[in-house]
Write a protein that holds these residues in place. Structure first.
Motif, short mmCIF file in Angstrom:
data_model
loop_
_atom_site.label_atom_id
_atom_site.label_comp_id
_atom_site.label_asym_id
_atom_site.label_seq_id
_atom_site.Cartn_x
_atom_site.Cartn_y
_atom_site.Cartn_z
N THR A 50 -1.45 1.07 -2.49
CA THR A 50 -1.82 2.44 -2.89
C THR A 50 -2.68 3.09 -1.82
N ASP A 51 -3.73 2.37 -1.38
CA ASP A 51 -4.64 2.91 -0.36
C ASP A 51 -3.90 3.19 0.95
N GLN B 180 -1.77 6.32 0.56
CA GLN B 180 -2.58 7.54 0.55
C GLN B 180 -3.09 7.86 1.95
N SER B 181 -3.45 6.81 2.70
CA SER B 181 -3.99 7.05 4.04
C SER B 181 -2.92 7.52 5.03
N ASP C 25 -0.64 5.00 -8.43
CA ASP C 25 -0.85 3.56 -8.63
C ASP C 25 0.38 2.78 -8.19
N LYS D 136 -3.27 -2.45 -5.08
CA LYS D 136 -4.34 -1.51 -4.72
C LYS D 136 -4.31 -1.23 -3.21
N THR D 137 -4.09 -2.29 -2.43
CA THR D 137 -4.02 -2.14 -0.97
C THR D 137 -2.86 -1.24 -0.58
#
Lengths: 79, 79
Positions: B22-23, B26-27, B35, B19-20
């Protein structure tokens, strides 16, 4: 589409984690274990529509964030 | 012979590391990343002579030491 990225230490780089696993396995009776190298494995779910675009985006991401090109190499697989 | 073991969290288990990533992706502009799941990857060098023996020893090792069968599943590939 889905891509898999495998990141491994380059062969010339010493892998202490792998060495520890080798020693642990030998000590619990797996004398046949000669060497272990540990790497990382990523499954990416990308909003791409062609295998080519998926592969190129995954390679780009591996280069920038998932692998350290100084000591690691990576392999991309599109599923 | 050489075997590759891929260990991944079971689909029902939450993967905060993925999840980290992925974030983070995206950032930094990869909006197309839906995912990411992170796993472990092992290259084993075994003193076995047949693909069957290699596969069975690698699976045995994965069961005992490399994977936690409660939350992880693994896949063995003989090369």
């Amino acid at each position: 589409m889905k891509a898999r990225v495998y990141v491994t230490l380059k062969p010339s780089v010493f892998d202490p984690q792998g060495k520890t696993i080798t020693d642990a396995l030998q000590s619990i009776g797996y004398a046949g274990v000669e060497d272990v190298r540990q790497g990382k494995y990523f499954e990416l779910e990308l909003a791409t529509t062609t295998p080519e675009a998926t592969r190129s985006m995954a390679a780009d991401i591996a280069d920038k964030l998932l692998a350290n090109p100084v000591i690691e190499s990576y392999r991309v697989e599109v599923v």
